[in-house]
Design a protein around this motif. Structure first.
Motif, PDB file in Angstrom:
ATOM      1  N   GLN A 246       0.848  -1.195   0.000  1.00 39.06           N
ATOM      2  CA  GLN A 246       0.000   0.000   0.000  1.00 39.06           C
ATOM      3  C   GLN A 246       0.886   1.248   0.000  1.00 39.06           C
TER       4      GLN A 246
ATOM      5  N   ASP B 169      -2.307   0.207  -3.554  1.00 34.58           N
ATOM      6  CA  ASP B 169      -3.356  -0.010  -2.563  1.00 34.58           C
ATOM      7  C   ASP B 169      -4.600  -0.613  -3.193  1.00 34.58           C
ATOM      8  N   CYS B 170      -5.409  -1.180  -2.331  1.00 31.82           N
ATOM      9  CA  CYS B 170      -6.645  -1.844  -2.748  1.00 31.82           C
ATOM     10  C   CYS B 170      -7.571  -1.762  -1.541  1.00 31.82           C
TER      11      CYS B 170
ATOM     12  N   GLU C 270      -9.759  -6.430  -5.995  1.00 40.45           N
ATOM     13  CA  GLU C 270      -9.130  -5.776  -7.139  1.00 40.45           C
ATOM     14  C   GLU C 270      -9.245  -4.261  -7.027  1.00 40.45           C
ATOM     15  N   ASN C 271      -8.207  -3.572  -7.454  1.00 37.03           N
ATOM     16  CA  ASN C 271      -8.278  -2.131  -7.644  1.00 37.03           C
ATOM     17  C   ASN C 271      -7.984  -1.889  -9.114  1.00 37.03           C
TER      18      ASN C 271
END
Ligand code: PRP
Length: 215
Positions: A24, A29-30, A43-44
């Protein structure tokens, strides 16, 4: 051109959460990952990353077979199963030691085959083979410390982190087999396609680690 999604296998549990904090901080990040639910995939799309929570001892299998591009596995697992993956970076997290342990006064006089209980038969075999010491491996799945106490084995080869489990069971470390920590690993074939992304990620993570170490 759209960026190809990077599939990342993380070890489920406390170590995985620390590893995620590192990722992150490195810009991968997610936010959905921190939601309190039992989902295993997050998922991002904007950051083109997809995370999986895998059982820690299975992460290397996902990466070796290409279901994940990269992942984080303990050096103990890499030593035990020798998966065909690239080991890219020591993350310095999850530090512990692989040790021979037993009763503090135990001396191996070499008189008879040494009975060794462990979750890591290959590491154990290699360690004693290097000393030409004949052993009888007793392959257990957990609570290894129990084995010498009830007379199942003479010693154990196991992970020692704080040493508390040994101490509270009247045992002690007798020798160090190897230092252990979490490693970033990558699938060899996928590295050809997403190598640049993996390189960038490695550089960012290494930079954060250096900052932390110099604090
Ligand atoms: C690991 C290891 C030791 C313990 C060491 O066990 O096998 O038993 O942690 O930690 P410590 O030195 O901080 O006490 P784990 O909790 O993974 O469970 P296991 O009994 O299933 O191997």
């Amino acid at each position: 051109m759209t960026m190809e999604t990077l599939n990342i296998a993380l070890p489920k549990g406390r170590l995985g959460e620390k590893v995620y904090e590192l990722f992150q901080a490195a810009g991968y990040d997610c936010p959905a990952l921190l939601e309190p639910n039992r989902k295993l995939i997050f998922e991002n799309e904007a950051a083109a990353v997809r995370y999986f929570w895998a059982k820690p001892s299975d992460v290397a299998i996902y990466v070796e077979r290409g279901a994940a591009d990269i992942g984080v596995a303990g050096k103990d697992i890499l030593m035990e199963y020798t998966p065909d993956v690239y080991e890219l970076l020591d993350l310095g997290l999850g530090r512990c030691r692989m040790c021979v342990a037993g009763f503090a006064g135990f001396r191996d006089d070499g008189a008879r085959t040494l009975r060794v209980a462990t979750k890591f038969p290959n590491i154990t075999r290699d360690y004693y083979a290097a000393q030409s010491r004949p052993i009888d491996i007793i392959h257990l799945n957990g609570s290894i410390e129990l084995a010498p106490i009830v007379g199942l084995s003479d010693v154990i080869v196991d992970i020692v982190e704080t040493g508390k489990t040994l101490l509270e069971n009247g045992l002690a470390p007798l020798a160090e087999v190897a230092p252990i920590s979490a490693r970033l690993i990558a699938n060899k074939a996928r590295f050809k396609f997403v190598g640049e992304r993996i390189d960038t990620l490695c550089r960012r993570i290494a930079a954060i680690r250096e900052q932390e170490c110099s604090k």
